[in-house]
Write a protein that holds these residues in place. Sequence first.
Motif, PDB file in Angstrom:
ATOM      1  N   TYR A  41      23.098   9.981  67.708  1.00 48.47           N
ATOM      2  CA  TYR A  41      22.095  10.637  66.591  1.00 48.47           C
ATOM      3  C   TYR A  41      21.719  11.732  66.926  1.00 48.47           C
ATOM      4  CZ  TYR A  41      17.849   9.419  69.443  1.00 48.47           C
ATOM      5  OH  TYR A  41      17.105   9.401  70.375  1.00 48.47           O
ATOM      6  N   HIS A  69      25.516  13.654  54.992  1.00 53.52           N
ATOM      7  CA  HIS A  69      25.065  12.154  55.502  1.00 53.52           C
ATOM      8  C   HIS A  69      25.790  11.527  56.673  1.00 53.52           C
ATOM      9  CE1 HIS A  69      23.246  11.180  51.497  1.00 53.52           C
ATOM     10  NE2 HIS A  69      24.160  12.024  51.180  1.00 53.52           N
ATOM     11  N   TYR A  70      26.410  12.315  57.328  1.00 51.41           N
ATOM     12  CA  TYR A  70      27.260  11.971  58.783  1.00 51.41           C
ATOM     13  C   TYR A  70      26.319  11.912  59.673  1.00 51.41           C
ATOM     14  CZ  TYR A  70      29.882  11.666  62.703  1.00 51.41           C
ATOM     15  OH  TYR A  70      30.554  11.472  64.057  1.00 51.41           O
ATOM     16  N   ARG A  72      22.825  11.553  61.928  1.00 46.66           N
ATOM     17  CA  ARG A  72      21.700  10.436  61.952  1.00 46.66           C
ATOM     18  C   ARG A  72      20.677  10.991  62.793  1.00 46.66           C
ATOM     19  NH1 ARG A  72      22.483   5.504  61.114  1.00 46.66           N
ATOM     20  NH2 ARG A  72      20.854   5.019  62.546  1.00 46.66           N
ATOM     21  N   THR A  80      28.361  -0.048  64.865  1.00 42.26           N
ATOM     22  CA  THR A  80      28.465   1.047  63.552  1.00 42.26           C
ATOM     23  C   THR A  80      29.400  -0.053  62.499  1.00 42.26           C
ATOM     24  OG1 THR A  80      27.395   2.543  64.525  1.00 42.26           O
ATOM     25  CG2 THR A  80      28.501   2.656  62.389  1.00 42.26           C
ATOM     26  N   HIS A 110      22.971   3.274  55.795  1.00 47.70           N
ATOM     27  CA  HIS A 110      22.243   4.331  56.573  1.00 47.70           C
ATOM     28  C   HIS A 110      20.829   3.630  57.387  1.00 47.70           C
ATOM     29  CE1 HIS A 110      24.672   7.292  54.652  1.00 47.70           C
ATOM     30  NE2 HIS A 110      24.029   7.153  53.519  1.00 47.70           N
ATOM     31  N   GLU A 111      20.791   2.351  57.220  1.00 46.50           N
ATOM     32  CA  GLU A 111      19.923   1.594  58.021  1.00 46.50           C
ATOM     33  C   GLU A 111      20.307   0.899  59.186  1.00 46.50           C
ATOM     34  OE1 GLU A 111      17.949  -0.775  55.010  1.00 46.50           O
ATOM     35  OE2 GLU A 111      16.755   0.981  54.097  1.00 46.50           O
ATOM     36  N   THR A 119      24.427  -1.045  62.536  1.00 51.39           N
ATOM     37  CA  THR A 119      23.971   0.007  61.611  1.00 51.39           C
ATOM     38  C   THR A 119      25.112  -0.218  60.267  1.00 51.39           C
ATOM     39  OG1 THR A 119      22.980   1.167  63.230  1.00 51.39           O
ATOM     40  CG2 THR A 119      23.705   2.470  61.288  1.00 51.39           C
ATOM     41  N   GLU A 121      26.947   1.880  57.348  1.00 50.17           N
ATOM     42  CA  GLU A 121      27.260   3.104  56.837  1.00 50.17           C
ATOM     43  C   GLU A 121      28.401   3.063  55.684  1.00 50.17           C
ATOM     44  OE1 GLU A 121      25.519   5.910  57.525  1.00 50.17           O
ATOM     45  OE2 GLU A 121      24.559   5.181  59.166  1.00 50.17           O
TER      46      GLU A 121
END
Length: 175
Positions: A41, A69-70, A72, A80, A110-111, A119, A121
């Motif tokens: 991230y 959006h990629y 974090r 992931t 995204h959580e 995670t 995605e």
Amino acid sequence: MTPQELGGPARQAIERAVRAHAEAPGPLLLVLHGVQDALGYIPPEGVPLIAEGLNLSRAEVHGVISFYHYFRTTPPGRHTLHLCRAEACQSMHQRALETHVKARLGIGFHETTADGTFTLEPVYCLGNCALSPAMTVDGEIYGRVTPQRFDAVVNDFRLKPEATRGGPEATREQR
């Protein structure tokens, strides 16, 4: 945490990425990818270091991070999971699978799960259309994913990290 308090591996990763790409034309995306590849991230406290190193404003760096959006700004889970949302997967009941995945994990896109394990995605094509719906976990691709198969994969990652993933019925063609 302030930028001055950012230390250890995070500061080193940011400084290394800036040094590696500062002379490239339009280096910001290269630097952001380098930081995220190293840390998983982009720490918000690192934005001033990136901005200073590239002679950009903090707003410019933040704008790029928030646009794509990629990128974090929070640490990802240990695993992931990318769930394909492309048309081929949607034609094979991806939306029902998505509903199941979100309910089973208790998170949205995204959580990260409360226990830090997963995670979630979205991805818009994994190139596995012939075996849709598809997903990846840590880059390992799974095809023909049903709610039951999803549960088996998740259980394997939660309970037996070294186990054959995808459930006992998984074959190479299904991955």
